[in-house]
Design a protein around this motif. Structure first.
Motif, PDB file in Angstrom:
ATOM      1  N   MET A   1       0.852  -1.173   0.000  1.00  0.00           N
ATOM      2  CA  MET A   1       0.000   0.000   0.000  1.00  0.00           C
ATOM      3  C   MET A   1       0.903   1.243   0.000  1.00  0.00           C
ATOM      4  SD  MET A   1      -2.730   1.152   2.875  1.00  0.00           S
ATOM      5  CE  MET A   1      -4.322   0.859   2.163  1.00  0.00           C
ATOM      6  N   SER A   2       0.672   2.111  -0.960  1.00  0.00           N
ATOM      7  CA  SER A   2       1.471   3.332  -1.025  1.00  0.00           C
ATOM      8  C   SER A   2       0.773   4.446  -0.258  1.00  0.00           C
ATOM      9  CB  SER A   2       1.691   3.758  -2.471  1.00  0.00           C
ATOM     10  OG  SER A   2       0.469   4.157  -3.030  1.00  0.00           O
ATOM     11  N   THR A   3       1.577   5.313   0.261  1.00  0.00           N
ATOM     12  CA  THR A   3       1.006   6.463   0.960  1.00  0.00           C
ATOM     13  C   THR A   3       1.183   7.688   0.085  1.00  0.00           C
ATOM     14  OG1 THR A   3       3.067   6.900   2.101  1.00  0.00           O
ATOM     15  CG2 THR A   3       1.457   5.518   3.240  1.00  0.00           C
ATOM     16  N   VAL A   4       0.146   8.435  -0.036  1.00  0.00           N
ATOM     17  CA  VAL A   4       0.169   9.656  -0.826  1.00  0.00           C
ATOM     18  C   VAL A   4      -0.041  10.820   0.130  1.00  0.00           C
ATOM     19  CG1 VAL A   4      -0.940  10.967  -2.661  1.00  0.00           C
ATOM     20  CG2 VAL A   4      -0.749   8.485  -2.854  1.00  0.00           C
ATOM     21  N   GLU A   5       0.903  11.736   0.103  1.00  0.00           N
ATOM     22  CA  GLU A   5       0.748  12.904   0.964  1.00  0.00           C
ATOM     23  C   GLU A   5      -0.287  13.825   0.347  1.00  0.00           C
ATOM     24  OE1 GLU A   5       3.312  16.728   2.387  1.00  0.00           O
ATOM     25  OE2 GLU A   5       4.375  14.849   2.102  1.00  0.00           O
ATOM     26  N   LYS A   6      -1.287  14.146   1.118  1.00  0.00           N
ATOM     27  CA  LYS A   6      -2.338  15.036   0.649  1.00  0.00           C
ATOM     28  C   LYS A   6      -2.113  16.419   1.231  1.00  0.00           C
ATOM     29  CE  LYS A   6      -5.848  11.556  -0.008  1.00  0.00           C
ATOM     30  NZ  LYS A   6      -7.221  11.163   0.235  1.00  0.00           N
ATOM     31  N   LYS A   7      -2.119  17.414   0.349  1.00  0.00           N
ATOM     32  CA  LYS A   7      -2.002  18.790   0.810  1.00  0.00           C
ATOM     33  C   LYS A   7      -3.356  19.254   1.314  1.00  0.00           C
ATOM     34  CE  LYS A   7       0.012  21.978  -1.578  1.00  0.00           C
ATOM     35  NZ  LYS A   7       0.434  22.831  -2.694  1.00  0.00           N
ATOM     36  N   PRO A   8      -3.383  19.875   2.465  1.00  0.00           N
ATOM     37  CA  PRO A   8      -4.663  20.417   2.936  1.00  0.00           C
ATOM     38  C   PRO A   8      -5.106  21.584   2.055  1.00  0.00           C
ATOM     39  CG  PRO A   8      -2.888  21.004   4.439  1.00  0.00           C
ATOM     40  CD  PRO A   8      -2.305  20.114   3.383  1.00  0.00           C
ATOM     41  N   TYR A   9      -6.384  21.675   1.851  1.00  0.00           N
ATOM     42  CA  TYR A   9      -6.935  22.793   1.092  1.00  0.00           C
ATOM     43  C   TYR A   9      -8.364  23.029   1.537  1.00  0.00           C
ATOM     44  CZ  TYR A   9      -9.778  19.749  -1.847  1.00  0.00           C
ATOM     45  OH  TYR A   9     -10.724  18.866  -2.289  1.00  0.00           O
ATOM     46  N   ILE A  10      -8.864  24.169   1.157  1.00  0.00           N
ATOM     47  CA  ILE A  10     -10.264  24.499   1.400  1.00  0.00           C
ATOM     48  C   ILE A  10     -10.849  24.976   0.077  1.00  0.00           C
ATOM     49  CG2 ILE A  10      -9.747  26.870   2.108  1.00  0.00           C
ATOM     50  CD1 ILE A  10     -12.129  26.618   4.071  1.00  0.00           C
ATOM     51  N   HIS A  11     -12.063  24.557  -0.223  1.00  0.00           N
ATOM     52  CA  HIS A  11     -12.727  25.007  -1.442  1.00  0.00           C
ATOM     53  C   HIS A  11     -13.782  26.035  -1.063  1.00  0.00           C
ATOM     54  CE1 HIS A  11     -15.788  24.903  -4.688  1.00  0.00           C
ATOM     55  NE2 HIS A  11     -14.691  25.049  -5.399  1.00  0.00           N
ATOM     56  N   LEU A  12     -13.757  27.138  -1.781  1.00  0.00           N
ATOM     57  CA  LEU A  12     -14.712  28.209  -1.556  1.00  0.00           C
ATOM     58  C   LEU A  12     -15.371  28.524  -2.893  1.00  0.00           C
ATOM     59  CD1 LEU A  12     -15.779  30.478   0.369  1.00  0.00           C
ATOM     60  CD2 LEU A  12     -13.858  31.859  -0.422  1.00  0.00           C
ATOM     61  N   SER A  13     -16.683  28.599  -2.914  1.00  0.00           N
ATOM     62  CA  SER A  13     -17.369  29.020  -4.136  1.00  0.00           C
ATOM     63  C   SER A  13     -18.107  30.315  -3.842  1.00  0.00           C
ATOM     64  CB  SER A  13     -18.324  27.939  -4.649  1.00  0.00           C
ATOM     65  OG  SER A  13     -19.347  27.682  -3.733  1.00  0.00           O
ATOM     66  N   ILE A  14     -17.998  31.227  -4.792  1.00  0.00           N
ATOM     67  CA  ILE A  14     -18.558  32.563  -4.600  1.00  0.00           C
ATOM     68  C   ILE A  14     -19.430  32.910  -5.801  1.00  0.00           C
ATOM     69  CG2 ILE A  14     -18.030  34.996  -4.237  1.00  0.00           C
ATOM     70  CD1 ILE A  14     -15.269  34.082  -3.195  1.00  0.00           C
ATOM     71  N   ASP A  15     -20.650  33.335  -5.529  1.00  0.00           N
ATOM     72  CA  ASP A  15     -21.584  33.760  -6.575  1.00  0.00           C
ATOM     73  C   ASP A  15     -21.478  35.265  -6.804  1.00  0.00           C
ATOM     74  OD1 ASP A  15     -22.491  31.169  -6.492  1.00  0.00           O
ATOM     75  OD2 ASP A  15     -24.367  31.645  -5.489  1.00  0.00           O
ATOM     76  N   ASP A  16     -22.062  35.693  -7.913  1.00  0.00           N
ATOM     77  CA  ASP A  16     -22.226  37.119  -8.214  1.00  0.00           C
ATOM     78  C   ASP A  16     -20.883  37.853  -8.268  1.00  0.00           C
ATOM     79  OD1 ASP A  16     -24.869  36.331  -7.960  1.00  0.00           O
ATOM     80  OD2 ASP A  16     -25.184  37.342  -6.059  1.00  0.00           O
ATOM     81  N   THR A  17     -19.919  37.283  -8.970  1.00  0.00           N
ATOM     82  CA  THR A  17     -18.569  37.843  -9.018  1.00  0.00           C
ATOM     83  C   THR A  17     -18.338  38.761 -10.219  1.00  0.00           C
ATOM     84  OG1 THR A  17     -17.737  35.895 -10.188  1.00  0.00           O
ATOM     85  CG2 THR A  17     -17.600  35.873  -7.780  1.00  0.00           C
ATOM     86  N   PHE A  18     -19.401  39.223 -10.821  1.00  0.00           N
ATOM     87  CA  PHE A  18     -19.312  40.062 -12.023  1.00  0.00           C
ATOM     88  C   PHE A  18     -18.528  41.345 -11.775  1.00  0.00           C
ATOM     89  CE2 PHE A  18     -21.202  43.010 -15.173  1.00  0.00           C
ATOM     90  CZ  PHE A  18     -20.896  42.300 -16.326  1.00  0.00           C
TER      91      PHE A  18
END
Length: 154
Positions: A1-18
């Motif tokens: 079993m291989s280990t893959v280092e996962k980078k932490p991240y956060i996903h943000l979605s923003i509406d009305d960005t005109f």
């Protein structure tokens, strides 16, 4: 079993960005980067510090201003940021209601938005094809029509 280092991240979605595109168009002669826009500057800081990944959903027009008025001079910045900064369709305008629109109208609006976003950003990698329709509403006819467009919804 291989280990893959996962980078932490956060996903943000923003509406009305005109407004971001309006600012970039109005300041095209002054800005040397999209990250001189205050909103994009803040998101870039969050990306650098915390691994932020952002999906930005925009309208295509407001009053007499349209995405077609936005210059394509910032393509290198958009393309360079495509791994963490995506742009998607939200609606033609604040008045768009895809629970009442025909499939033909929805497809026309979506296609225009994607065509302009591709021109502005310079890369299909910058496009978010996950739907985020205004008021989170649309008929199956509208959704199917948008899915059948070039770079259609997923």
């Amino acid at each position: 079993m291989s280990t893959v280092e996962k980078k932490p991240y956060i996903h943000l979605s923003i509406d009305d960005t005109f407004e971001i595109f309006k600012d970039l168009a109005q300041n095209a002669m002054y800005y040397s980067s999209i990250f001189e826009n205050p909103y994009l500057h803040f998101l870039e800081m969050l990306h650098t510090q915390y691994g932020l990944v952002a999906s930005m959903y925009c309208f295509t027009e407001e009053g007499d201003f349209s995405l077609s008025n936005v210059p394509d001079i910032f393509c290198p910045d958009f393309t360079k940021s495509a791994d963490w900064l995506k742009w998607g369709f939200h609606g033609r305008s604040q008045n768009s209601r895809y629970q009442y629109a025909s499939g033909r109208k929805a497809q026309k609006d979506y296609s225009f938005a994607i065509r302009e976003l591709l021109r502005i950003t310079g890369s299909v990698r910058c496009i978010d094809v996950a739907p985020r329709l205004h008021f989170f509403a649309g008929t199956w006819e509208c959704i199917r029509a948008m899915c059948q467009s070039d770079h259609g919804l997923k």
